[in-house]
Design a protein around this motif. Structure first.
Motif: not given
Length: 221
Positions: A131-139, A107-114
């Motif tokens: 990893d870098q792929d996951a970070l790229d997907e987040l961005l 149920l937890a979420g994120y402040d994606t930009a932060l």
């Protein structure tokens, strides 16, 4: 103390027990990424205790309720001890603890930009679960407006900060391209030098394009 046991900080040292005395929960519905958890244990150590049921009411002694995958990853790494806190509950309460421990994570979420800012500030992604792929997907998932306001239109040539822009993107027309943190820094440095030399940022786009054309001609030659 073994090298593995040294991964348990002093604040949890009194809670460390032989890992071989524990058993996983008999009906754990959760699946976990053991590789990421093991990496976290290697990099960060054990930063919170797992929760174990003494089992006097269930007949299953020393059964793990919260932290089953941390336990499995520690076993994989060859740890001989792990920090534990104990409860002594019946089957119903044990099941509730197992389920809510998993569900609250869901149920937890994120402040994606932060989150992106914090990850970008780290020297590397080791021990973060990213990893870098996951970070790229987040961005890529960040909410960037499809049309960005041209706030410099009324003050052409002035160096105006547009708070609506999200770092890591370049947009012109309907085309938006994600760029890395290093590229952001380089582009900022080029723009700063351009502005300091001319006192205006009018023509900056032509400057970049002309530099590209010059380089292209040199490559052909």
């Amino acid at each position: 103390m073994s090298d593995n046991a040294a991964r348990i900080p002093a604040s949890l040292a009194d809670l460390a027990v032989p890992i071989g005395t524990l058993t996983p929960y008999h009906r754990n519905p959760r699946t976990g990424d053991l590789d990421s958890i093991a990496e976290s244990l290697r990099i960060n150590g054990q930063y919170r205790a797992i929760v174990v049921n003494r089992g006097t009411l269930t007949g299953r002694p020393d059964e793990i309720l919260a932290g089953n995958h941390t336990y499995a990853a520690a076993l994989h790494l060859g740890w001989d001890k792990i920090a534990v806190t104990y409860v002594d509950v019946d089957d119903e309460a044990a099941a509730r603890i197992v389920i809510v421990d998993n569900r609250t994570s869901d149920l937890a979420g994120y402040d994606t930009a932060l989150l992106a800012d914090i990850l970008a500030e780290l020297p590397d992604l080791d021990g973060t679960g990213y990893d870098q792929d996951a970070l790229d997907e987040l961005l890529d998932s960040m909410d960037v407006p499809s049309v960005l306001p041209a706030e410099t239109a009324d003050a052409e040539g002035e160096k105006v900060a547009d708070e609506h822009l999200t770092w890591g993107y370049v947009q012109w027309g309907t085309t938006r391209v994600q760029i890395s943190g290093e590229e952001v820094d380089r582009l900022t440095a080029v723009h700063t030098a351009f502005y300091e030399q001319r006192g205006t940022d009018a023509g900056f786009g032509h400057y970049l394009l002309d530099a590209h054309d010059d380089q292209k001609e040199q490559d052909v030659a």
